[in-house]
Write an enzyme that holds these catalytic residues in place. Structure first.
Site, PDB file in Angstrom:
ATOM      1  N   ASN A  61      38.981  33.829  24.825  1.00 46.77           N
ATOM      2  CA  ASN A  61      39.329  34.049  26.230  1.00 46.77           C
ATOM      3  C   ASN A  61      38.336  35.025  26.849  1.00 46.77           C
ATOM      4  O   ASN A  61      38.172  36.150  26.350  1.00 46.77           O
ATOM      5  CB  ASN A  61      40.740  34.629  26.354  1.00 46.77           C
ATOM      6  N   GLU A  62      37.658  34.578  27.905  1.00 46.12           N
ATOM      7  CA  GLU A  62      36.734  35.430  28.666  1.00 46.12           C
ATOM      8  C   GLU A  62      35.789  36.198  27.743  1.00 46.12           C
ATOM      9  O   GLU A  62      35.499  37.370  27.958  1.00 46.12           O
ATOM     10  CB  GLU A  62      37.519  36.398  29.557  1.00 46.12           C
TER      11      GLU A  62
ATOM     12  N   ASN B 165      39.142  30.857  34.127  1.00 44.92           N
ATOM     13  CA  ASN B 165      39.970  31.861  34.786  1.00 44.92           C
ATOM     14  C   ASN B 165      39.325  32.202  36.123  1.00 44.92           C
ATOM     15  O   ASN B 165      38.252  32.809  36.154  1.00 44.92           O
ATOM     16  CB  ASN B 165      40.091  33.111  33.918  1.00 44.92           C
TER      17      ASN B 165
ATOM     18  N   TYR C  31      39.775  38.867  43.372  1.00 53.30           N
ATOM     19  CA  TYR C  31      38.614  39.675  42.982  1.00 53.30           C
ATOM     20  C   TYR C  31      37.363  39.289  43.762  1.00 53.30           C
ATOM     21  O   TYR C  31      36.495  40.127  43.989  1.00 53.30           O
ATOM     22  CB  TYR C  31      38.324  39.512  41.486  1.00 53.30           C
TER      23      TYR C  31
ATOM     24  N   TRP D  67      48.608  33.175  36.391  1.00 50.81           N
ATOM     25  CA  TRP D  67      48.514  34.484  35.742  1.00 50.81           C
ATOM     26  C   TRP D  67      49.240  35.493  36.622  1.00 50.81           C
ATOM     27  O   TRP D  67      48.750  35.844  37.650  1.00 50.81           O
ATOM     28  CB  TRP D  67      47.057  34.906  35.549  1.00 50.81           C
TER      29      TRP D  67
ATOM     30  N   LYS E 209      50.484  41.000  38.555  1.00 46.05           N
ATOM     31  CA  LYS E 209      50.253  39.628  39.024  1.00 46.05           C
ATOM     32  C   LYS E 209      51.409  38.690  38.698  1.00 46.05           C
ATOM     33  O   LYS E 209      51.352  37.498  39.002  1.00 46.05           O
ATOM     34  CB  LYS E 209      48.961  39.069  38.419  1.00 46.05           C
TER      35      LYS E 209
END
Length: 720
Positions: free
Chosen positions: A363-364, A418, A424, A498, A519
């Site tokens: 993930n990321e 994502n 952001y 998310w 969130k």
């Protein structure tokens, strides 16, 4: 025959020399890991209790201890385990000998350069936070207890009723036989076979199979495996499983048992307010019920292996589950051995769950840049997953600024991104352009949006919400746009909000709330379903309802304003102070209304569904609805920028002119500031290079701002 004894009660817990009586599950970060202190405790703590003697061979089973766990029996070291999210066992037969055997377990959640996760947007709660059991009365020959699995049997079902079973025996198999019996949901025997104990694989056939069909019909069979000596059963294990098949298509999406199904997903972390990750079955069940209410049919269990109890509940309810390991944020060759170990534990322990449709291996992972060995390391994990389970696809979730052209996108069978356009970076409509751009450039990739969201704090409100104000109203607006964009694109096989619930993130301090990511569609204590929850319920759920947005936005400006109602009904009647208006529509109903001075009663009705709120009209804004003095006035990423720069997108390597005269940048500034930057006075500055300026800014301590600027610019394509 094996016997399982739970030993959650009666433990002595010692931290910093202070001992107290506790019961499991337990974490020492329930409060400080959610913002009660400036920093949270990461170190070594000790759990001790006395156990009696047991018959037969004896095993200690720990279902979750974060992160490193060392076990001692009567002062003798038994072994250690380095994965804070999985079940593990040690045989302790030869180390217990009386009714006063002392178990000593040392758990350590300190930073460790050899272990995942260390850099992530969630709290690494320390403790023994799941059940601990003693497995006793085990025969010298038995189904495997030490091969990382839960039962020693691995079931591979086919939709046509064929069932393949692999099983492993520890101890001598000489002269022993195995017996396998399948029973249906009513307990009726539907298939049976036997084999010599050293036979690894057998096949059974269910003549009239009923498919596990997601939430439509989560039908479960039970496989009972028996080990016999001279006709006597000496060991027995059972596993539930389901018959199903699924496939992904880059143009048409996801299919379960041949039927198209859009995966309407939410992500879930495993913690609660004040109790951290030390959940009982009751908390897991409540989460399942809330997720059912919102209308989701899929859950991303982020970012690690979850409790066995929760996977079982997903099997029973028909949720399709994305399962993953915490190879996250920052790749390191030093952590690769542990990553492989975590992946093997995840797959072996959860192989039989019909709800799980994929294994996610990172993930990321490029948040901190393209580290040495990144591609080969992730490729190795991908190959291991395929070797351990050839029936499920591999997956991964990329960070927003990972270039579409990245080699990371070519490794796994299915792909997630994502994306946080409108929070952001850029504005909410950026997701539409990005999705269409991605599909045009990579039409053969089977894509989902694995994360998206915006902070929504239930005490912050605005009649004119704007990006970055942390208000409940902006969060709802954000999700209104995303759900439409994601629903419209059939080729997009799924998406995951998310997050379903607010969760602890010790590094965070924004929006006036420390130690928490806000969130969630629901608050961390599960007491408040935010307006955004009802956006999804309107689009996903068949349960008829009406919900007036802004129930907590009590003090409102006097005069004309819009009032939103979320509903899956065809028409809604809104009454404001006795004045009725009826609208027909689809999911989001927006009414024109007038709020008077003082109390106003607002009621929404559709058929038998009704919702009423009371608001107070005032000319004096409620100061508690805005960010507190000194609170964040901009959205802050918790992570640093990566160094994998996509040259086709803007970055601080470009000139000021390339940036400020880009149409996307101009649109964003005009929307938020109300001015156009296409002014002659700026033309001479166009060739000004920004890289030297950013270096100077970094030396002056503004690294975070430079990082954020680069992340933002990497979401914007350069002009062709």
């Amino acid at each position: 025959m094996r016997k399982i004894t739970n030993i959650n009660q009666g433990w002595d817990f010692t931290k910093d020399g202070i001992t107290q009586k506790i019961s499991l599950p337990h974490t020492w970060n329930g409060l400080d890991g959610q913002g009660a202190e400036e920093t949270y405790y990461r170190g070594r703590c000790v759990y001790e209790r006395v156990i009696p003697s047991f018959e037969g061979r004896v095993y200690l089973e720990i279902n979750g201890a974060n992160t490193v766990c060392e076990v001692f029996i009567n002062g003798v070291y038994i072994g250690s385990h380095e994965n804070g999210y999985s079940m593990f066992r040690f045989e302790i037969t030869d180390f217990i000998n009386s009714d006063m055997n002392v178990i000593r377990i040392i758990v350590d959640n300190s930073e460790n350069e050899y272990l995942y996760p260390q850099m992530a947007d969630f709290t690494f709660y320390g403790g023994i936070y799941r059940d601990v059991n003693i497995i006793s009365d085990v025969d010298r020959s038995h189904f495997s207890l030490l091969d990382m699995s839960r039962s020693g049997i691995y079931i591979t079902p086919k939709a046509d009723g064929r069932v393949f079973v692999k099983s492993y025996v520890e101890g001598s198999s000489k002269g022993l036989t195995k017996e396998f019996i399948i029973t249906d949901a009513q307990g009726n025997e539907v298939a049976k076979t036997s084999a010599d104990a050293d036979t690894e694989a057998v096949k059974l056939l269910i003549e009239e199979p009923v498919l596990w069909n997601g939430m439509k019909n989560p039908y479960l069979y039970t496989m009972t495996a028996r080990l016999l000596r001279d006709g006597e059963v000496i060991d027995e294990v059972s596993e539930r499983f389901g018959l199903r098949e699924f496939r992904f298509d880059s143009e048409k999406g996801f299919f379960l048992n041949g039927e198209h199904l859009k995966l309407k997903g939410v992500s879930r972390h495993q913690d609660r307010e004040d109790i951290g990750n030390a959940l009982t079955a009751a908390e897991h069940k409540e989460d399942i019920e809330i997720i059912k209410e919102v209308g989701a049919n899929s859950i991303r269990l982020a970012h690690y292996q979850h409790d066995e109890k929760f996977y079982k509940m997903c099997d029973e309810e028909g949720f399709l589950v994305w399962a993953e390991i915490p190879v996250i944020s920052k790749f390191s060759k030093k952590k690769q051995d542990q990553a492989k170990f975590m992946l093997e534990e995840l797959i072996r322990q959860n192989y039989n769950h019909p709800s799980i449709y994929c294994w996610s291996i990172e993930n990321e992972i490029s948040i901190a840049g393209a580290a040495s060995g990144l591609i080969s390391g992730i490729s190795e994990l991908n190959n291991i997953a395929h070797c351990l389970d050839s029936t499920r696809p591999t997956a991964c979730a990329q960070v927003t600024f990972c270039p579409i052209s990245s080699k990371l996108n070519e490794i796994t069978d299915i792909l997630g991104y994502n994306q946080y356009f409108g929070w952001y970076v850029q504005t909410v409509d950026g997701i539409d352009k990005w999705l269409d751009d991605f599909h045009e450039k990579k039409p053969n990739i089977k894509l989902c949006i694995s994360e998206y969201g915006a902070e929504g704090i239930t005490t912050l409100h605005s009649a004119q919400p704007v990006q970055g104000d942390y208000s409940e109203e902006y969060q709802a607006y954000y999700h209104e746009h995303y759900i439409k964009a994601l629903t419209e694109r059939e080729w997009l096989w799924g998406s995951y909000v998310w997050n379903m619930f607010d969760f602890g993130s010790a590094k965070r301090n924004e929006g006036g709330v420390r130690g928490r990511n806000n969130k969630g569609l629901v608050t961390i204590d599960r007491k408040i379903k935010k307006d955004s929850f009802y956006v999804y319920k309107a689009f996903w759920s068949d349960e008829k309802f009406v919900h007036i947005a802004g129930e907590r936005f009590v003090d409102r400006p006097v005069g004309a304003q819009k009032i939103k109602v979320y509903s899956n009904c065809e028409s809604v009647t809104l009454t404001v102070n006795g004045e009725k208006t009826e609208l027909s529509g689809d999911k989001i109903f927006e009414f024109d209304a007038v709020i008077n001075q003082g109390e106003n009663v607002i009621t929404a009705v559709s058929g038998d569904c009704t919702h009423e709120i009371k608001v107070n009209g005032t000319d004096v804004p409620n100061p508690s609805y805005k960010l507190p003095e000194g609170g964040e006035t901009f959205v802050r990423n918790w992570f640093g920028a990566g160094d994998e720069i996509d040259p086709a997108r803007l970055s601080l390597n470009d000139s000021l002119g390339e940036i400020i005269f880009n149409p996307e940048v101009q649109k964003l500034i005009k929307n938020h500031v109300g001015i156009s930057l296409d002014m002659p006075v700026l033309k001479p500055l166009g060739k000004l290079p920004l890289k030297p300026i950013s270096k100077i800014a970094s030396k002056l301590g503004a690294e975070n701002y430079i990082s954020l600027a680069n992340q933002f610019l990497q979401t914007i394509e350069k002009e062709k």
